[in-house]
Design an enzyme around this catalytic site. Structure first.
Site, PDB file in Angstrom:
ATOM      1  N   ASP A 292       0.862  -1.192   0.000  1.00 18.27           N
ATOM      2  CA  ASP A 292       0.000   0.000   0.000  1.00 18.27           C
ATOM      3  C   ASP A 292       0.895   1.238   0.000  1.00 18.27           C
ATOM      4  OD1 ASP A 292      -3.191   0.450   1.365  1.00 18.27           O
ATOM      5  OD2 ASP A 292      -1.849   2.152   1.030  1.00 18.27           O
ATOM      6  N   ASN A 293       0.499   2.261  -0.760  1.00 21.87           N
ATOM      7  CA  ASN A 293       1.327   3.478  -0.802  1.00 21.87           C
ATOM      8  C   ASN A 293       0.904   4.509   0.252  1.00 21.87           C
ATOM      9  OD1 ASN A 293      -1.026   4.536  -1.815  1.00 21.87           O
ATOM     10  ND2 ASN A 293      -0.218   5.041  -3.851  1.00 21.87           N
TER      11      ASN A 293
ATOM     12  N   GLY B 150      -4.723   5.094   2.451  1.00 19.58           N
ATOM     13  CA  GLY B 150      -4.749   4.138   3.561  1.00 19.58           C
ATOM     14  C   GLY B 150      -4.017   4.648   4.778  1.00 19.58           C
TER      15      GLY B 150
ATOM     16  N   THR C 299     -17.035  -2.721  -8.993  1.00 15.79           N
ATOM     17  CA  THR C 299     -17.980  -1.688  -8.531  1.00 15.79           C
ATOM     18  C   THR C 299     -19.354  -1.740  -9.193  1.00 15.79           C
ATOM     19  OG1 THR C 299     -18.327   0.707  -8.462  1.00 15.79           O
ATOM     20  CG2 THR C 299     -16.993  -0.104 -10.257  1.00 15.79           C
TER      21      THR C 299
ATOM     22  N   TYR D 139     -14.134   6.128 -13.473  1.00 13.61           N
ATOM     23  CA  TYR D 139     -13.867   5.174 -12.388  1.00 13.61           C
ATOM     24  C   TYR D 139     -14.430   3.793 -12.754  1.00 13.61           C
ATOM     25  CZ  TYR D 139     -14.697   2.618  -8.087  1.00 13.61           C
ATOM     26  OH  TYR D 139     -14.768   1.617  -7.154  1.00 13.61           O
TER      27      TYR D 139
ATOM     28  N   PHE E 290     -28.051  15.424  -1.268  1.00 18.36           N
ATOM     29  CA  PHE E 290     -27.826  15.802  -2.667  1.00 18.36           C
ATOM     30  C   PHE E 290     -29.027  15.423  -3.538  1.00 18.36           C
ATOM     31  CE2 PHE E 290     -23.087  15.064  -1.641  1.00 18.36           C
ATOM     32  CZ  PHE E 290     -22.952  16.370  -1.187  1.00 18.36           C
TER      33      PHE E 290
ATOM     34  N   GLY F  10     -23.731  12.652 -11.651  1.00 15.74           N
ATOM     35  CA  GLY F  10     -23.354  11.243 -11.804  1.00 15.74           C
ATOM     36  C   GLY F  10     -24.076  10.285 -10.885  1.00 15.74           C
ATOM     37  N   ASP F  11     -24.931  10.784  -9.961  1.00 21.30           N
ATOM     38  CA  ASP F  11     -25.629   9.866  -9.050  1.00 21.30           C
ATOM     39  C   ASP F  11     -26.859   9.255  -9.723  1.00 21.30           C
ATOM     40  OD1 ASP F  11     -24.128   9.882  -6.736  1.00 21.30           O
ATOM     41  OD2 ASP F  11     -25.205  11.583  -5.848  1.00 21.30           O
TER      42      ASP F  11
HETATM   43  N1  UDP Z   1     -25.040  11.712  -0.336  1.00 23.60           N
HETATM   44  C1  UDP Z   1     -25.656  12.856   0.178  1.00 23.60           C
HETATM   45  N2  UDP Z   1     -24.900  13.719   0.924  1.00 23.60           N
HETATM   46  C2  UDP Z   1     -23.574  13.507   1.195  1.00 23.60           C
HETATM   47  C3  UDP Z   1     -22.958  12.325   0.661  1.00 23.60           C
HETATM   48  C4  UDP Z   1     -23.731  11.468  -0.101  1.00 23.60           C
HETATM   49  O1  UDP Z   1     -26.847  13.091  -0.040  1.00 23.60           O
HETATM   50  O2  UDP Z   1     -22.938  14.325   1.859  1.00 23.60           O
HETATM   51  C5  UDP Z   1     -25.845  10.772  -1.136  1.00 23.60           C
HETATM   52  C6  UDP Z   1     -25.309  10.558  -2.541  1.00 23.60           C
HETATM   53  O3  UDP Z   1     -25.809  11.539  -3.403  1.00 23.60           O
HETATM   54  C7  UDP Z   1     -25.806   9.138  -2.850  1.00 23.60           C
HETATM   55  C8  UDP Z   1     -25.847   8.470  -1.486  1.00 23.60           C
HETATM   56  O4  UDP Z   1     -25.799   9.511  -0.520  1.00 23.60           O
HETATM   57  O5  UDP Z   1     -27.118   9.210  -3.352  1.00 23.60           O
HETATM   58  C9  UDP Z   1     -24.666   7.543  -1.265  1.00 23.60           C
HETATM   59  O6  UDP Z   1     -23.492   8.272  -1.587  1.00 23.60           O
HETATM   60  P1  UDP Z   1     -22.042   7.755  -1.215  1.00 23.60           P
HETATM   61  O7  UDP Z   1     -21.071   8.820  -1.634  1.00 23.60           O
HETATM   62  O8  UDP Z   1     -22.001   7.343   0.217  1.00 23.60           O
HETATM   63  O9  UDP Z   1     -21.869   6.441  -2.066  1.00 23.60           O
HETATM   64  P2  UDP Z   1     -22.025   6.177  -3.663  1.00 23.60           P
HETATM   65  O10 UDP Z   1     -23.448   5.743  -3.861  1.00 23.60           O
HETATM   66  O11 UDP Z   1     -21.663   7.428  -4.383  1.00 23.60           O
HETATM   67  O12 UDP Z   1     -21.078   5.069  -3.908  1.00 23.60           O
END
Ligand code: UDP
Length: 325
Positions: free
Chosen positions: A31-32, A36, A117, A141, A206, A280-281
């Site tokens: 691990d770098n 971590g 993922t 990613y 979000f 991107g969500d």
């Molecule tokens: N989320 C949020 N506020 C935050 C961080 C995350 O509303 O401060 C939301 C995000 O938009 C997603 C969910 O929580 O819908 C899970 O996000 P997280 O980053 O934990 O994991 P991901 O689904 O991106 O892998």
């Protein structure tokens, strides 16, 4: 078995190392320490600080320690960051994975577990998302993980390289000793718990205009110890052939439900405010994990969101400043 674990000082890698050692396996962590923490590495593991971009260093680890299997966690893992800096992902994630694979083949190691993922499924046709779903990476990613999955597929055909690609949905929770400590933190559960600890004023939600039951995004949270168990089962099954699994509980929770459950667990009001959507969500991501249950008898022990958040809260209470405390 002797197992080389890249990224074994990170959140998921460190818990898998802990569980491998509890299962009496012998572990070398590479691990770098970019993300971590040295203190996250189990004391019975051999720790080597090094970077996968250094091919000589990677080859030296194989030559010196002669691992029989590799688990590859070391990676950049943020969807948002990958949209801003794609070459970190399409470049580094891919090139580092390639270095590791070349060294593994050169040193005759033919067992490999890739941490993949749910970001392979940006536009799912069915929910829950099983392994038959078409792959549409949601970001550089996700694409970087998919490229590594494709490389593994070819190495299997050409070198009998046995691999498992485990596509995690939302890894969450903690073991007693090891938990989530990112700088900066982007993930919802640790953020919510930092509010409960008084380290943040509030949590930003979000977006609340998604087509879900309360307008906030639905995610499938999987306990890190259940994830670790899946790695161990997959490792033991590798000699019977390569495999790909989607890993989640098959149950989705909204962001508002996560916050409400954290209020119940912590007894803290956890103020929340609605903000704009995060680019991107996807609205909903729920895993169809019947295949790993069927093939390997994987059975999550902590499928309940409350238990997942409780374990994370216990860890945050015992490590209020993360690994620096
Ligand atoms: N989320 C949020 N506020 C935050 C961080 C995350 O509303 O401060 C939301 C995000 O938009 C997603 C969910 O929580 O819908 C899970 O996000 P997280 O980053 O934990 O994991 P991901 O689904 O991106 O892998």
């Amino acid at each position: 078995m002797k197992i080389l674990v890249t990224g074994g000082a990170g959140y998921i890698g460190s818990v898998v190392v802990e569980q491998l050692i509890e299962a009496n396996e012998s572990v070398i962590v590479f691990d770098n320490l970019y993300q971590g923490h040295k203190d996250a590495v189990h004391p019975d593991a051999t720790f080597i600080e090094g970077d996968l971009n250094n091919r000589a260093a990677v080859n030296a680890v194989f030559a010196e320690y002669r691992p029989e299997a590799v688990m590859h966690f070391a990676s950049h893992t943020l969807v948002g960051e990958s949209m801003e800096n794609p070459f970190l992902y399409l470049g580094e994630n891919v090139a580092n994975g390639l270095n590791l694979l070349q060294s593994a083949v050169r040193h005759n190691v033919r067992r490999f577990i890739l941490s993949s993922t749910a970001n392979l499924f940006d536009d799912p046709e069915r929910m829950p998302i099983d392994e038959a779903e078409r792959i549409v990476p949601g970001s550089p990613y996700g694409e970087s993980k998919y490229i590594l999955e494709r490389m593994l597929c070819w190495l299997d055909q050409i070198y009998n390289f046995r691999y498992a690609a485990l596509r995690y949905f939302n890894a969450a929770g903690a073991s007693v000793e090891r938990g989530e400590d990112h700088h900066p933190e982007y993930h919802i559960i640790p953020i919510v718990l930092q509010v409960a600890l008084g380290q943040r004023e509030k949590v930003m939600i979000f977006g609340d205009d998604y087509p879900t039951r309360d307008g906030t995004c639905v995610r499938d949270y999987i306990h890190i110890l259940d994830l670790a168990q899946a790695h161990i089962l997959a490792l033991r099954a590798l000699d019977k052939g390569s495999r790909v699994y989607n890993l989640g509980n098959g149950q989705g929770f909204t962001v508002k439900e996560v916050i409400e459950t954290a209020r119940e667990v912590t007894g803290h009001p956890i103020p929340a405010e609605v903000a704009v959507r995060r680019p991107g969500d996807p609205a909903t991501l729920i895993a169809g994990s019947d295949k790993i249950r069927r093939d390997l008898g994987w059975q999550p022990k902590y499928a309940n969101l409350r238990d997942i958040i409780q374990s994370a809260w216990d860890w945050h209470l015992s490590h209020p400043d993360g690994y620096s405390s």
